[in-house]
Structure formats: C-alpha cells, structure tokens
Scaffold this motif. Structure first.
Motif, PDB file in Angstrom:
ATOM      1  N   LEU A   6      -4.795  -0.910  -2.814  1.00 55.92           N
ATOM      2  CA  LEU A   6      -3.709  -0.458  -1.932  1.00 55.92           C
ATOM      3  C   LEU A   6      -2.471  -1.347  -2.040  1.00 55.92           C
ATOM      4  O   LEU A   6      -1.345  -0.842  -2.087  1.00 55.92           O
ATOM      5  CB  LEU A   6      -4.196  -0.414  -0.487  1.00 55.92           C
ATOM      6  N   CYS A  63      -9.309   2.023  -2.699  1.00 60.09           N
ATOM      7  CA  CYS A  63      -8.754   1.316  -1.544  1.00 60.09           C
ATOM      8  C   CYS A  63      -8.478  -0.151  -1.870  1.00 60.09           C
ATOM      9  O   CYS A  63      -7.569  -0.762  -1.300  1.00 60.09           O
ATOM     10  CB  CYS A  63      -9.716   1.408  -0.359  1.00 60.09           C
ATOM     11  N   VAL A  94      -5.437   7.907   2.367  1.00 56.32           N
ATOM     12  CA  VAL A  94      -4.970   6.790   3.176  1.00 56.32           C
ATOM     13  C   VAL A  94      -4.303   7.335   4.434  1.00 56.32           C
ATOM     14  O   VAL A  94      -3.485   8.254   4.357  1.00 56.32           O
ATOM     15  CB  VAL A  94      -3.967   5.915   2.411  1.00 56.32           C
ATOM     16  N   CYS A 112      -8.327   3.661   4.731  1.00 56.75           N
ATOM     17  CA  CYS A 112      -8.411   4.292   3.418  1.00 56.75           C
ATOM     18  C   CYS A 112      -9.868   4.623   3.122  1.00 56.75           C
ATOM     19  O   CYS A 112     -10.784   3.896   3.561  1.00 56.75           O
ATOM     20  CB  CYS A 112      -7.846   3.349   2.363  1.00 56.75           C
TER      21      CYS A 112
END
Length: 131
Positions: free
Chosen positions: A107, A104, A35, A50
């Motif tokens: 996140l 991702c 990230v 990401c």
C-alpha cells in the motif's frame, strides 16, 4: 460500465456500529485488492483497511485496528467493512477502491502513484459519528 458503489453510511452515536458495503459491477473483485479509504473534512484521504487480491491478507490502520473488520464475498462481488465502537474521529466520507492483483503489503508504494495506485474508485458514503 465498470463501477464501484458504496452503501451503508449514516449517522450513528459514539460506540455504535455500521456496516459498509462496496459492490462492483462490470468486473469481478476476486482478482483485485480492495482498499477502504476515508477522508474527513480538511484532511487527506487515508487508507484504513485493505484485503488482498490473491493472498487474502488484510491490513488495518492503527486508528481502526480491533474495531473494523474487512471481508469479501466473491459470490456476491462485494466487500464489506464492519465498523464497531465508532468514535467521533471516524467521521468521514468512506470510499472503496480497487487495484488489480494488488497486495496490502504494498500500500505505501501504491500511495506514491496517481490516484493512490488504485484502478477504480467509488463515489463514497458519508459516516457521521455524533451524539
């Protein structure tokens, strides 16, 4: 020693481009989601892009979508962030961070954890967009 080192920051005029790199040592990046975060003066740290650990899926914050591109080179053990059409509001310290077996799509969940849920952090590289 396990570490991440960012490079490629600098001063660029609005509309210009920069390419940031994140190099890992002491571990291999292929099992990690990477990230890119950034933190402008007086503001919170935000995740801007990401790339996933296994699925290779990517994520971009709305503020950078269409301008930034994240990519990984497992052979070189690096991740890059190509930044085009830079704006003054992109000025910030950019950090790369990793999470083992990360996705991702998760996140927002990781952000609720200590250290934004990341295992390792680089020390950052400064990007200044100014005329």
């Amino acid at each position: 020693q396990l570490q991440l080192v960012e490079s490629g920051g600098g001063l660029v005029q609005p509309g210009g481009s920069l390419r940031l790199s994140c190099a890992a040592s002491g571990f291999t990046l292929d099992l990690y989601a990477i990230v890119w975060f950034r933190q402008a003066p007086g503001k919170d740290r935000d995740g801007v892009s990401c790339i996933g650990s296994r699925d290779g899926n990517t994520y971009y914050a709305d503020s950078v979508k269409g301008r930034f591109t994240i990519s990984r080179d497992n052979a070189k053990n690096t991740v890059s962030l190509q930044m085009n059409s830079l704006k003054p509001e992109d000025t910030a310290v950019y950090y790369c961070a990793t999470r083992k077996n990360g996705y991702c799509s998760a996140l927002k969940y990781y952000y609720t954890m200590d250290s934004y849920g990341m295992d390792y952090w680089g020390k950052g590289t400064l990007v200044t967009v100014s005329s």
